[in-house]
Design a protein around this motif. Structure first.
Motif, PDB file in Angstrom:
ATOM      1  N   ALA A 118      23.863 -56.501  -7.423  1.00  0.00           N
ATOM      2  CA  ALA A 118      23.378 -57.979  -7.159  1.00  0.00           C
ATOM      3  C   ALA A 118      22.723 -58.070  -5.811  1.00  0.00           C
ATOM      4  O   ALA A 118      23.657 -57.554  -4.700  1.00  0.00           O
ATOM      5  CB  ALA A 118      24.674 -58.591  -7.318  1.00  0.00           C
ATOM      6  N   PRO A 119      21.772 -58.605  -5.643  1.00  0.00           N
ATOM      7  CA  PRO A 119      21.134 -58.576  -4.153  1.00  0.00           C
ATOM      8  C   PRO A 119      21.912 -59.191  -3.254  1.00  0.00           C
ATOM      9  O   PRO A 119      21.999 -58.623  -2.059  1.00  0.00           O
ATOM     10  CB  PRO A 119      19.788 -59.691  -4.500  1.00  0.00           C
ATOM     11  CG  PRO A 119      19.511 -59.413  -5.944  1.00  0.00           C
ATOM     12  CD  PRO A 119      20.959 -59.240  -6.717  1.00  0.00           C
ATOM     13  N   GLU A 120      22.780 -60.077  -3.490  1.00  0.00           N
ATOM     14  CA  GLU A 120      23.544 -60.785  -2.211  1.00  0.00           C
ATOM     15  C   GLU A 120      24.558 -59.886  -1.877  1.00  0.00           C
ATOM     16  O   GLU A 120      25.155 -59.705  -0.743  1.00  0.00           O
ATOM     17  CB  GLU A 120      24.175 -62.163  -2.665  1.00  0.00           C
ATOM     18  CG  GLU A 120      25.074 -62.130  -3.855  1.00  0.00           C
ATOM     19  CD  GLU A 120      24.125 -62.334  -5.160  1.00  0.00           C
ATOM     20  OE1 GLU A 120      24.921 -62.830  -6.404  1.00  0.00           O
ATOM     21  OE2 GLU A 120      23.163 -62.116  -5.336  1.00  0.00           O
ATOM     22  N   ALA A 121      25.343 -58.911  -2.963  1.00  0.00           N
ATOM     23  CA  ALA A 121      26.160 -57.829  -2.405  1.00  0.00           C
ATOM     24  C   ALA A 121      25.820 -56.869  -1.734  1.00  0.00           C
ATOM     25  O   ALA A 121      26.180 -56.212  -0.816  1.00  0.00           O
ATOM     26  CB  ALA A 121      27.018 -57.572  -3.659  1.00  0.00           C
ATOM     27  N   ILE A 122      24.401 -56.228  -1.997  1.00  0.00           N
ATOM     28  CA  ILE A 122      23.821 -55.279  -1.396  1.00  0.00           C
ATOM     29  C   ILE A 122      23.327 -55.609  -0.087  1.00  0.00           C
ATOM     30  O   ILE A 122      23.606 -54.962   0.967  1.00  0.00           O
ATOM     31  CB  ILE A 122      22.654 -54.752  -2.100  1.00  0.00           C
ATOM     32  CG1 ILE A 122      23.108 -54.286  -3.601  1.00  0.00           C
ATOM     33  CG2 ILE A 122      21.877 -53.755  -1.473  1.00  0.00           C
ATOM     34  CD1 ILE A 122      24.018 -53.148  -3.508  1.00  0.00           C
TER      35      ILE A 122
END
Length: 188
Positions: free
Chosen positions: A2-6
């Protein structure tokens, strides 16, 4: 992932990269971010080492709605059926899909927000929430069970392995012909 997690695990917050992520999420496509860092002397990698990463790029997948989706949603509304989106995808992706299909959004709740709520609190906000995003498989089933406990009949449409528990929890589990075998078996 997930972009926000990465991006939260990246050493430097690259504004240009974040802008591309935002644009992809707003477009309604499924977006996965890639990042890395040198492993050095590590022989095994654990979750706590997933920090100080450098963003590498994005994988963006288009999943256009079927041509009959918007008319089907309008027909469901005419019949008094309330449609909610319960997804593992981002809230921005879900909002974009709702815009594309003409589905009004009255409220959004994310998985982390849902996790912080008691069953009683979550039940109180079900009626005013259209999108449940970044929801885990267990949370999907919880939302279905709580919605049923309000006296509503609940149908759930799922196509992946992560939908099996929610398909079982619904009054009617619905799958599609392109679904995983697990989802097809879990559906009614």
């Amino acid at each position: 992932g997930a972009p926000e997690a990465i991006l939260a695990r990246c050493a430097d917050q690259d504004a240009a990269f974040a802008a591309v992520v935002d644009a992809e999420l707003e477009s309604g496509g499924r977006t996965i971010a890639l990042a890395s860092r040198a492993a050095g002397t590590l022989t095994q990698v654990h979750a706590d080492e997933e920090r100080g990463l450098a963003p590498l790029g994005l994988l963006a997948f288009a999943d256009p709605a079927k041509a009959d989706a918007a008319p089907s949603l309008r027909r469901l509304a005419q019949l008094g059926v309330t449609v909610k989106i319960v997804t593992g995808d981002s809230d921005r992706t879900a909002r974009a899909v709702c815009r594309e299909l003409g589905l009004d959004v009255s409220g959004v709740l994310t998985g982390p927000q849902a996790a912080a709520l008691s069953d009683e609190q979550l039940t109180k906000i079900l009626a005013g929430t259209t999108i449940f995003a970044r929801i885990t498989p267990e949370q999907k089933a919880r939302i279905i069970r709580l919605q049923r406990a309000t006296g509503c009949d609940v149908g759930f449409l799922g196509d992946g392995v992560n939908d099996a528990e929610a398909l079982h929890a619904a009054d009617v589990g619905i799958s599609v012909d392109s679904a995983t075998d697990v989802a097809k078996d879990a559906a009614d």
